[in-house]
Enzyme design. Sequence first.
Site, PDB file in Angstrom:
ATOM      1  N   HIS A   1      -7.360 -78.552 -11.956  1.00  8.68           N
ATOM      2  CA  HIS A   1      -8.230 -78.490 -13.144  1.00  8.68           C
ATOM      3  C   HIS A   1      -8.350 -79.863 -13.820  1.00  8.68           C
ATOM      4  O   HIS A   1      -7.487 -80.728 -13.679  1.00  8.68           O
ATOM      5  CB  HIS A   1      -7.655 -77.475 -14.144  1.00  8.68           C
ATOM      6  CG  HIS A   1      -6.284 -77.852 -14.616  1.00  8.68           C
ATOM      7  ND1 HIS A   1      -6.069 -78.771 -15.618  1.00  8.68           N
ATOM      8  CD2 HIS A   1      -5.061 -77.466 -14.187  1.00  8.68           C
ATOM      9  CE1 HIS A   1      -4.771 -78.922 -15.795  1.00  8.68           C
ATOM     10  NE2 HIS A   1      -4.132 -78.142 -14.935  1.00  8.68           N
TER      11      HIS A   1
ATOM     12  N   ARG B   1      -8.115 -73.146 -17.860  1.00 11.55           N
ATOM     13  CA  ARG B   1      -8.391 -74.545 -17.493  1.00 11.55           C
ATOM     14  C   ARG B   1      -8.823 -74.666 -16.031  1.00 11.55           C
ATOM     15  O   ARG B   1      -9.638 -75.530 -15.687  1.00 11.55           O
ATOM     16  CB  ARG B   1      -7.185 -75.440 -17.811  1.00 11.55           C
ATOM     17  CG  ARG B   1      -5.857 -75.063 -17.161  1.00 11.55           C
ATOM     18  CD  ARG B   1      -4.738 -75.846 -17.822  1.00 11.55           C
ATOM     19  NE  ARG B   1      -3.403 -75.736 -17.227  1.00 11.55           N
ATOM     20  CZ  ARG B   1      -2.529 -74.754 -17.452  1.00 11.55           C
ATOM     21  NH1 ARG B   1      -2.853 -73.735 -18.237  1.00 11.55           N
ATOM     22  NH2 ARG B   1      -1.327 -74.787 -16.898  1.00 11.55           N
TER      23      ARG B   1
ATOM     24  N   GLU C   1      -0.163 -71.964 -12.648  1.00 10.51           N
ATOM     25  CA  GLU C   1       0.786 -73.068 -12.700  1.00 10.51           C
ATOM     26  C   GLU C   1       2.219 -72.529 -12.588  1.00 10.51           C
ATOM     27  O   GLU C   1       2.479 -71.357 -12.894  1.00 10.51           O
ATOM     28  CB  GLU C   1       0.592 -73.824 -14.020  1.00 10.51           C
ATOM     29  CG  GLU C   1       1.460 -75.059 -14.221  1.00 10.51           C
ATOM     30  CD  GLU C   1       1.418 -76.062 -13.072  1.00 10.51           C
ATOM     31  OE1 GLU C   1       1.850 -75.706 -11.963  1.00 10.51           O
ATOM     32  OE2 GLU C   1       0.973 -77.203 -13.301  1.00 10.51           O
TER      33      GLU C   1
ATOM     34  N   HIS D   1      -3.574 -75.710 -10.036  1.00  9.95           N
ATOM     35  CA  HIS D   1      -2.746 -76.484 -10.972  1.00  9.95           C
ATOM     36  C   HIS D   1      -1.865 -77.472 -10.212  1.00  9.95           C
ATOM     37  O   HIS D   1      -1.605 -77.288  -9.020  1.00  9.95           O
ATOM     38  CB  HIS D   1      -1.883 -75.515 -11.776  1.00  9.95           C
ATOM     39  CG  HIS D   1      -2.706 -74.490 -12.487  1.00  9.95           C
ATOM     40  ND1 HIS D   1      -3.095 -74.630 -13.794  1.00  9.95           N
ATOM     41  CD2 HIS D   1      -3.263 -73.334 -12.038  1.00  9.95           C
ATOM     42  CE1 HIS D   1      -3.843 -73.590 -14.136  1.00  9.95           C
ATOM     43  NE2 HIS D   1      -3.966 -72.787 -13.091  1.00  9.95           N
TER      44      HIS D   1
HETATM   45  O1  LIG Z   1       3.011 -79.105 -17.796  1.00 10.86           O
HETATM   46  C1  LIG Z   1       2.686 -78.554 -16.721  1.00 10.86           C
HETATM   47  O2  LIG Z   1       2.495 -77.346 -16.601  1.00 10.86           O
HETATM   48  C2  LIG Z   1       2.535 -79.426 -15.473  1.00 10.86           C
HETATM   49  C3  LIG Z   1       1.103 -79.707 -15.157  1.00 10.86           C
HETATM   50  O3  LIG Z   1       0.397 -80.215 -16.233  1.00 10.86           O
HETATM   51  O4  LIG Z   1       3.179 -80.636 -15.722  1.00 10.86           O
HETATM   52  P1  LIG Z   1       4.068 -81.490 -14.718  1.00 10.86           P
HETATM   53  O5  LIG Z   1       3.135 -82.492 -14.081  1.00 10.86           O
HETATM   54  O6  LIG Z   1       5.036 -82.158 -15.665  1.00 10.86           O
HETATM   55  O7  LIG Z   1       4.739 -80.604 -13.753  1.00 10.86           O
END
Ligand SMILES: O=C(O)[C@@H](CO)OP(=O)(O)O
Length: 249
Positions: free
Chosen positions: A9, A60, A87, A182
């Site tokens: 996204h 998103r 995610e 994600h």
């Molecule tokens: O905060 C989150 O859910 C993920 C993606 O944005 O972050 P990270 O890259 O720190 O795993």
Amino acid sequence: MKKLVLLRHGESTWNQENRFTGWTDVDLTPKGFKEARNAGRLLRENGFTFDIAHTSLLKRAIRTLWIALDEMDQMWTPIELNWRLNERHYGALQGLNKAETAKEYGDEQVLIWRRSYDTRPPSITTDDKRYPGFDMRYRGLPSGDIPVTESLKDTVARFLPYWNQSIAPQIKAEKKVIITAHGNSLRALIKHLDNISDQDILNCNIPTGIPLVYELDNNLKPLTNYYLGNDSVIGEAISAVANQDKAGA
Ligand SMILES: O=C(O)[C@@H](CO)OP(=O)(O)O
């Protein structure tokens, strides 16, 4: 040769605020809208069309897909939404600022929480208002499937049944597929596709809103992969994701 497109996204409000997001359903920023439109433009200019699109239950990713398909003038593409593409659930870190968390717990601990394969962030409890069991979109799920925190390993384990049962058979049946998801749910898929070791997956960071094309053989083994767009823009975007957890970020 089969092509599969993966698209993270566009920038979300919590990406912009540098907060751990996980299953929190935040929307795109104006920059995220632009990134999604740009992704659609790159796909259109490179001649992509899709028979089916898959995305998560989070806006998103859904909105990024809508905008990209709109830009391609292919909004009629069938879309399948599934929680297994969500995610990674970030447990009790959801909502915290990544750089502030690094100041408090140290860069090394935060890197372990963000990128190690099998370490889970601290959990939420099932009476926490962030518990997905309170959210009607997950009401059909058995409570054992509803996370209170997840490692990347957990994310691989809940992504793969959907890949194996829904997406992989479609690609094998010559359907052209895009998955809009994600950072970590796509890392889970990439780990599986490229057979990346538990150690090396630590160095994999996926930028927002840039289409990643996988060329696959008939058994869905990757032949090659590449991002669409300008190499230096892509390189900077990947480093920016990697550096979000520096205490000075
Ligand atoms: O905060 C989150 O859910 C993920 C993606 O944005 O972050 P990270 O890259 O720190 O795993």
